[in-house]
Design a protein around this motif. Sequence first.
Motif, PDB file in Angstrom:
ATOM      1  N   VAL A 156       1.903  -2.828 -19.015  1.00 62.90           N
ATOM      2  CA  VAL A 156       3.326  -3.126 -18.650  1.00 62.90           C
ATOM      3  C   VAL A 156       3.762  -4.757 -19.104  1.00 62.90           C
ATOM      4  O   VAL A 156       4.655  -4.990 -19.942  1.00 62.90           O
ATOM      5  CB  VAL A 156       3.757  -2.637 -17.404  1.00 62.90           C
ATOM      6  CG1 VAL A 156       5.083  -3.383 -17.166  1.00 62.90           C
ATOM      7  CG2 VAL A 156       3.611  -1.463 -17.000  1.00 62.90           C
ATOM      8  N   VAL A 157       2.532  -5.454 -18.644  1.00 68.60           N
ATOM      9  CA  VAL A 157       2.885  -6.968 -18.933  1.00 68.60           C
ATOM     10  C   VAL A 157       2.373  -7.339 -20.263  1.00 68.60           C
ATOM     11  O   VAL A 157       3.177  -8.219 -20.776  1.00 68.60           O
ATOM     12  CB  VAL A 157       1.878  -7.852 -18.059  1.00 68.60           C
ATOM     13  CG1 VAL A 157       1.629  -9.124 -18.247  1.00 68.60           C
ATOM     14  CG2 VAL A 157       2.112  -7.505 -16.592  1.00 68.60           C
ATOM     15  N   LEU A 170       0.878 -11.129 -13.106  1.00 70.86           N
ATOM     16  CA  LEU A 170       0.265  -9.769 -12.874  1.00 70.86           C
ATOM     17  C   LEU A 170       0.187  -9.284 -11.511  1.00 70.86           C
ATOM     18  O   LEU A 170       0.629  -8.616 -11.006  1.00 70.86           O
ATOM     19  CB  LEU A 170      -1.010  -9.964 -13.665  1.00 70.86           C
ATOM     20  CG  LEU A 170      -1.657  -8.646 -13.547  1.00 70.86           C
ATOM     21  CD1 LEU A 170      -0.879  -7.278 -14.198  1.00 70.86           C
ATOM     22  CD2 LEU A 170      -3.102  -8.518 -14.303  1.00 70.86           C
ATOM     23  N   GLU A 226       5.659  -6.881 -22.249  1.00 72.04           N
ATOM     24  CA  GLU A 226       6.484  -7.902 -22.025  1.00 72.04           C
ATOM     25  C   GLU A 226       6.206  -9.146 -22.640  1.00 72.04           C
ATOM     26  O   GLU A 226       6.968  -9.589 -23.464  1.00 72.04           O
ATOM     27  CB  GLU A 226       6.543  -8.271 -20.462  1.00 72.04           C
ATOM     28  CG  GLU A 226       7.049  -7.324 -19.607  1.00 72.04           C
ATOM     29  CD  GLU A 226       7.140  -8.080 -17.991  1.00 72.04           C
ATOM     30  OE1 GLU A 226       7.634  -9.117 -18.094  1.00 72.04           O
ATOM     31  OE2 GLU A 226       6.594  -7.205 -17.251  1.00 72.04           O
ATOM     32  N   LYS A 276       2.612  -2.335  -5.488  1.00 72.27           N
ATOM     33  CA  LYS A 276       1.572  -1.271  -5.660  1.00 72.27           C
ATOM     34  C   LYS A 276       0.890  -0.774  -4.319  1.00 72.27           C
ATOM     35  O   LYS A 276       0.332   0.140  -4.429  1.00 72.27           O
ATOM     36  CB  LYS A 276       0.447  -1.462  -6.923  1.00 72.27           C
ATOM     37  CG  LYS A 276       1.231  -1.767  -8.079  1.00 72.27           C
ATOM     38  CD  LYS A 276       1.849  -0.557  -8.577  1.00 72.27           C
ATOM     39  CE  LYS A 276       2.520  -0.739  -9.807  1.00 72.27           C
ATOM     40  NZ  LYS A 276       3.328   0.625 -10.074  1.00 72.27           N
ATOM     41  N   ASP A 336      -4.668   0.188 -10.337  1.00 71.90           N
ATOM     42  CA  ASP A 336      -3.303  -0.234 -10.509  1.00 71.90           C
ATOM     43  C   ASP A 336      -3.237  -1.318 -11.622  1.00 71.90           C
ATOM     44  O   ASP A 336      -2.378  -1.608 -12.257  1.00 71.90           O
ATOM     45  CB  ASP A 336      -2.922  -0.835  -9.119  1.00 71.90           C
ATOM     46  CG  ASP A 336      -2.480   0.297  -8.070  1.00 71.90           C
ATOM     47  OD1 ASP A 336      -2.069   1.562  -8.649  1.00 71.90           O
ATOM     48  OD2 ASP A 336      -2.774   0.079  -6.999  1.00 71.90           O
ATOM     49  N   ARG A 337      -4.329  -2.053 -11.642  1.00 68.61           N
ATOM     50  CA  ARG A 337      -4.270  -3.393 -12.249  1.00 68.61           C
ATOM     51  C   ARG A 337      -3.982  -2.850 -13.909  1.00 68.61           C
ATOM     52  O   ARG A 337      -3.336  -3.527 -14.703  1.00 68.61           O
ATOM     53  CB  ARG A 337      -5.386  -4.269 -12.427  1.00 68.61           C
ATOM     54  CG  ARG A 337      -5.603  -5.511 -13.394  1.00 68.61           C
ATOM     55  CD  ARG A 337      -7.070  -5.771 -13.552  1.00 68.61           C
ATOM     56  NE  ARG A 337      -7.871  -4.940 -14.298  1.00 68.61           N
ATOM     57  CZ  ARG A 337      -7.760  -4.970 -15.532  1.00 68.61           C
ATOM     58  NH1 ARG A 337      -6.683  -5.702 -16.229  1.00 68.61           N
ATOM     59  NH2 ARG A 337      -8.353  -3.904 -16.602  1.00 68.61           N
ATOM     60  N   HIS A 396       3.300  -8.064 -10.280  1.00 65.62           N
ATOM     61  CA  HIS A 396       3.711  -6.696 -10.461  1.00 65.62           C
ATOM     62  C   HIS A 396       2.871  -5.834  -9.357  1.00 65.62           C
ATOM     63  O   HIS A 396       3.250  -4.981  -8.902  1.00 65.62           O
ATOM     64  CB  HIS A 396       3.002  -6.229 -11.743  1.00 65.62           C
ATOM     65  CG  HIS A 396       3.891  -6.527 -13.075  1.00 65.62           C
ATOM     66  ND1 HIS A 396       4.641  -5.712 -13.659  1.00 65.62           N
ATOM     67  CD2 HIS A 396       4.629  -7.714 -13.461  1.00 65.62           C
ATOM     68  CE1 HIS A 396       5.346  -6.201 -14.689  1.00 65.62           C
ATOM     69  NE2 HIS A 396       5.423  -7.404 -14.189  1.00 65.62           N
ATOM     70  N   LEU A 397       1.586  -6.266  -9.410  1.00 62.64           N
ATOM     71  CA  LEU A 397       0.686  -5.517  -8.347  1.00 62.64           C
ATOM     72  C   LEU A 397       1.221  -5.773  -6.670  1.00 62.64           C
ATOM     73  O   LEU A 397       0.958  -4.986  -5.985  1.00 62.64           O
ATOM     74  CB  LEU A 397      -0.621  -6.167  -8.272  1.00 62.64           C
ATOM     75  CG  LEU A 397      -1.603  -6.049  -9.786  1.00 62.64           C
ATOM     76  CD1 LEU A 397      -2.709  -6.644  -9.876  1.00 62.64           C
ATOM     77  CD2 LEU A 397      -1.508  -4.328  -9.905  1.00 62.64           C
ATOM     78  N   PRO A 430      -2.825  -0.126 -15.567  1.00 60.97           N
ATOM     79  CA  PRO A 430      -1.606   0.273 -16.223  1.00 60.97           C
ATOM     80  C   PRO A 430      -0.623  -0.786 -16.281  1.00 60.97           C
ATOM     81  O   PRO A 430       0.177  -0.763 -16.891  1.00 60.97           O
ATOM     82  CB  PRO A 430      -1.265   1.500 -15.090  1.00 60.97           C
ATOM     83  CG  PRO A 430      -1.994   1.291 -13.981  1.00 60.97           C
ATOM     84  CD  PRO A 430      -3.405   0.841 -14.469  1.00 60.97           C
ATOM     85  N   GLU A 431      -0.461  -1.722 -15.277  1.00 57.52           N
ATOM     86  CA  GLU A 431       0.208  -2.773 -14.962  1.00 57.52           C
ATOM     87  C   GLU A 431      -0.066  -3.861 -15.968  1.00 57.52           C
ATOM     88  O   GLU A 431       1.004  -4.379 -16.718  1.00 57.52           O
ATOM     89  CB  GLU A 431       0.245  -3.547 -13.631  1.00 57.52           C
ATOM     90  CG  GLU A 431       1.160  -2.664 -12.397  1.00 57.52           C
ATOM     91  CD  GLU A 431       2.616  -2.312 -12.917  1.00 57.52           C
ATOM     92  OE1 GLU A 431       3.081  -3.140 -13.462  1.00 57.52           O
ATOM     93  OE2 GLU A 431       2.566  -1.006 -12.677  1.00 57.52           O
TER      94      GLU A 431
END
Length: 469
Positions: free
Chosen positions: A175-176, A97, A179, A104, A168-169, A100-101, A171-172
């Motif tokens: 996404v994760v 995670l 996955e 950002k 940001d956390r 991903h961040l 929405p990511e």
Amino acid sequence: MLRFLLPPMKIRLLLPVFALLLSVLRAADDPAPPAPAPIDGFTYVKTLGRISEYTLDANGLQVLLMPDHSAPVLTFLVTYHVGSRNEVTGTTGATHLLEHLMFKGSLNYERSRGTGYDQILEPLGAGYNATTWLDRTDYFATIASDHLPEVIQLEADRMRNLSLRETDRRPEMFVVRNEFERGENSPGNALEKEIFAAAFMAQPYHHPTIGWRSDIEAVSIAKLREFYDTFYWPNNATVSVIGDITPTVALELVKKSYGAIPRSPKPIPQIYTEEPEQTYPRRVGLRRAGQLGVVEIAHKMPAATDPDYPALSVLGSILGDGKNSRLYKALTDKGLSTGASTGPNFNHDPTLFFTFIPLAPGVKHEDAEKAALAEIERLKKDGVTDHEVATATAMMLAGSAFQRDGTSAVASNLNECIACGDWQLYYTVDDAVKKVTAADVQRVAQHYLVEDQSTTGWFVPVLPSDTKP
């Protein structure tokens, strides 16, 4: 796990070409250059082949330089020595995670100001990405060599100045989680996760790299900040610069951007948990929607730095790489499977040697498993031939050469060696593979491919006709 990029038949046809290519590559790598002149702010450590290692005195950052002037491009790679092996219950998936961040925004690079990571690099024609695995997280960009300063500045800024916002956390996280769900829909991926969880009870390879679903959904931004502040420091990272570089210029740029970042205020936590001895075979299973079954057998094996790793790699090639492999003949040629693959994982800690068998339609799991184990036992009893070893070695060295074609490919391979704890594996594993004998292969098969050290998984597909309305 190392994979070849061409089908085995094509590799065998091209072996004479590869042999010549390898001899040229080795001729370029073998001469050890003299130690470079002292560079202010760095301690020179060693050179092997075309790679030189330095330490940034100010903070302990490890720097690897590999000049290659065949094209005016380079790959800049940052390997953080943190992966899912560093996670515990509650923070599983934190490394991924955070990966991903890391895109950002940071103190000096924000999308809202037109200076986001993509906004800077894409106009320059860069190819960039990041990956997370058991032993490491890496961030890399391949770009024209005259844009090295921009890449270094971006990476140095997000090493310690990451924004890490809740906005940001969330929405990511979605996404994760997507996955994660895609992985659950893949029989091979889902079964491998079950096998790791059963094979390792104490050692943190028990946890999947993507994390457990509840941790992905519930981990707080405060926990992620704590994880970031624990592991993302220069003395827990390796910077590699590969391609069209002048070493002194590259080092000055690294020092300019990274030199002001301090060492971690506390020692980086080290993994000391060891897996208890396994004394009985373990089994797991999955019953889900699907078409064809899978049998997967994993045996305990040592880390990539162990002297037995090269022989285990050759064993994997002989057992399950291509149509001439032992398991292909014993299973696929007899209609029991659609293929078979075997090989050792390449990890920092003791890990697993996998045998993967996707079943042919209508084949029972027990029949395929029985046939595979019988072939493994035959190899352990009767050994392998010198010809099999020579063929496997040639295929592996050819595959290794293919996987180092271009700066980004070199970075990808070097990254895994760094993660295993010794970048010199980039050269030494291939050198050791060339020394493996038939006796070595039989010995490691007898020592590691034993029932009490195994975890076997079955994927049992549930067809639509099997479900009730």
